[in-house]
Motif scaffolding. Structure first.
Motif, mmCIF file in Angstrom:
data_model
loop_
_atom_site.group_PDB
_atom_site.id
_atom_site.type_symbol
_atom_site.label_atom_id
_atom_site.label_comp_id
_atom_site.label_asym_id
_atom_site.label_seq_id
_atom_site.Cartn_x
_atom_site.Cartn_y
_atom_site.Cartn_z
ATOM 1 N N ASP A 54 0.810 -1.221 0.000
ATOM 2 C CA ASP A 54 0.000 0.000 0.000
ATOM 3 C C ASP A 54 0.841 1.268 0.000
ATOM 4 N N VAL A 55 2.132 1.147 0.320
ATOM 5 C CA VAL A 55 2.973 2.342 0.420
ATOM 6 C C VAL A 55 4.240 2.175 -0.418
ATOM 7 N N ALA A 56 4.566 3.206 -1.149
ATOM 8 C CA ALA A 56 5.713 3.168 -2.051
ATOM 9 C C ALA A 56 7.030 3.030 -1.294
ATOM 10 N N GLY A 57 7.173 3.710 -0.176
ATOM 11 C CA GLY A 57 8.423 3.679 0.564
ATOM 12 C C GLY A 57 8.835 2.281 0.981
ATOM 13 N N ARG A 58 7.866 1.465 1.377
ATOM 14 C CA ARG A 58 8.184 0.083 1.770
ATOM 15 C C ARG A 58 8.621 -0.727 0.554
ATOM 16 N N ALA A 59 7.962 -0.518 -0.565
ATOM 17 C CA ALA A 59 8.356 -1.213 -1.803
ATOM 18 C C ALA A 59 9.777 -0.826 -2.187
ATOM 19 N N TYR A 60 10.108 0.450 -2.082
ATOM 20 C CA TYR A 60 11.446 0.928 -2.459
ATOM 21 C C TYR A 60 12.503 0.436 -1.473
ATOM 22 N N ALA A 61 12.175 0.422 -0.199
ATOM 23 C CA ALA A 61 13.139 -0.019 0.820
ATOM 24 C C ALA A 61 13.491 -1.488 0.618
ATOM 25 N N ALA A 62 12.489 -2.325 0.413
ATOM 26 C CA ALA A 62 12.754 -3.747 0.180
ATOM 27 C C ALA A 62 13.505 -3.936 -1.131
ATOM 28 N N TYR A 63 13.170 -3.152 -2.132
ATOM 29 C CA TYR A 63 13.848 -3.241 -3.425
ATOM 30 C C TYR A 63 15.342 -2.954 -3.297
ATOM 31 N N GLY A 64 15.702 -2.042 -2.427
ATOM 32 C CA GLY A 64 17.107 -1.670 -2.269
ATOM 33 C C GLY A 64 17.996 -2.865 -1.974
ATOM 34 N N GLY A 65 17.540 -3.756 -1.120
ATOM 35 C CA GLY A 65 18.321 -4.947 -0.795
ATOM 36 C C GLY A 65 18.479 -5.876 -1.983
ATOM 37 N N ILE A 66 17.403 -6.061 -2.721
ATOM 38 C CA ILE A 66 17.459 -6.925 -3.894
ATOM 39 C C ILE A 66 18.352 -6.295 -4.963
ATOM 40 N N TYR A 67 18.268 -4.970 -5.105
ATOM 41 C CA TYR A 67 19.101 -4.247 -6.082
ATOM 42 C C TYR A 67 20.585 -4.506 -5.811
ATOM 43 N N ILE A 68 20.977 -4.456 -4.555
ATOM 44 C CA ILE A 68 22.386 -4.679 -4.215
ATOM 45 C C ILE A 68 22.810 -6.093 -4.603
ATOM 46 N N CYS A 69 21.993 -7.065 -4.305
ATOM 47 C CA CYS A 69 22.310 -8.450 -4.637
ATOM 48 C C CYS A 69 22.438 -8.633 -6.150
ATOM 49 N N VAL A 70 21.487 -8.113 -6.902
ATOM 50 C CA VAL A 70 21.525 -8.240 -8.358
ATOM 51 C C VAL A 70 22.717 -7.462 -8.929
ATOM 52 N N SER A 71 23.088 -6.354 -8.304
ATOM 53 C CA SER A 71 24.266 -5.600 -8.747
ATOM 54 C C SER A 71 25.538 -6.427 -8.626
ATOM 55 N N GLY A 97 17.583 -8.072 5.031
ATOM 56 C CA GLY A 97 16.856 -6.849 5.382
ATOM 57 C C GLY A 97 15.636 -6.636 4.501
ATOM 58 N N ALA A 98 15.794 -6.880 3.206
ATOM 59 C CA ALA A 98 14.659 -6.740 2.288
ATOM 60 C C ALA A 98 13.548 -7.717 2.648
ATOM 61 N N ALA A 99 13.900 -8.946 3.004
ATOM 62 C CA ALA A 99 12.900 -9.944 3.381
ATOM 63 C C ALA A 99 12.153 -9.532 4.648
ATOM 64 N N ILE A 100 12.879 -8.982 5.604
ATOM 65 C CA ILE A 100 12.231 -8.516 6.838
ATOM 66 C C ILE A 100 11.233 -7.411 6.523
ATOM 67 N N ILE A 101 11.638 -6.461 5.692
ATOM 68 C CA ILE A 101 10.748 -5.349 5.324
ATOM 69 C C ILE A 101 9.537 -5.867 4.558
ATOM 70 N N LEU A 102 9.769 -6.752 3.612
ATOM 71 C CA LEU A 102 8.701 -7.191 2.718
ATOM 72 C C LEU A 102 7.745 -8.171 3.381
ATOM 73 N N PHE A 103 8.275 -9.119 4.164
ATOM 74 C CA PHE A 103 7.437 -10.197 4.687
ATOM 75 C C PHE A 103 7.172 -10.129 6.186
ATOM 76 N N GLY A 104 7.696 -9.112 6.854
ATOM 77 C CA GLY A 104 7.461 -8.974 8.287
ATOM 78 C C GLY A 104 5.987 -8.780 8.598
ATOM 79 N N PRO A 105 5.543 -9.306 9.740
ATOM 80 C CA PRO A 105 4.129 -9.150 10.097
ATOM 81 C C PRO A 105 3.780 -7.684 10.334
ATOM 82 N N ARG A 106 2.642 -7.280 9.875
ATOM 83 C CA ARG A 106 2.175 -5.907 10.038
ATOM 84 C C ARG A 106 0.927 -5.900 10.909
ATOM 85 N N SER A 107 0.837 -4.910 11.782
ATOM 86 C CA SER A 107 -0.393 -4.767 12.555
ATOM 87 C C SER A 107 -1.390 -3.954 11.752
ATOM 88 N N ALA A 108 -2.629 -4.269 11.917
ATOM 89 C CA ALA A 108 -3.688 -3.626 11.126
ATOM 90 C C ALA A 108 -3.968 -2.229 11.519
#
Length: 108
Positions: A54-71, A97-108
């Motif tokens: 639902d939020v762009a910042g979380r998508a970008y933060a998780a992406y950062g970790g994957i970007y480094i790996c692919v780099s 870190g990306a996995a924690i951001i992307l798949f961590g449990p969220r409270s409603a």
């Protein structure tokens, strides 16, 4: 598409797009390299909009970790430089870190 597919594809598109600019500006390649570079960056931006969050910042933060790996994979496969242990350790930490951001449990 799942984030596990979207993020690596987005990273490849961004890295390829940026590398096209790098090739022109740093390696003296033709200006024509800027055309696929722009296309790669457009594809990258579009792919990130497909991440189910639902939020762009979380998508970008998780992406950062994957970007480094692919780099690091790009470094080895395209530029022919074998990553050292610090490259591998750093990439692994950022993927965690990306996995924690992307798949961590969220409270409603």
């Amino acid at each position: 598409m799942t984030p596990l597919l979207i993020y690596p594809l987005a990273a490849m598109a961004e890295i390829a797009g940026c590398f096209a600019f790098w090739s022109h500006l740093r390696l003296g390649a033709s200006r024509l390299w800027l055309i696929p570079g722009c296309f790669g960056l457009i594809v990258f931006a579009w792919l990130l909009t497909l991440v189910p969050t639902d939020v762009a910042g979380r998508a970008y933060a998780a992406y950062g970790g994957i970007y480094i790996c692919v780099s690091v994979v790009w470094l080895w496969s395209v530029e022919g430089v074998r990553p050292d242990r610090w490259d591998v350790i750093g990439a692994a930490v950022t993927v965690l870190g990306a996995a924690i951001i992307l798949f961590g449990p969220r409270s409603a």
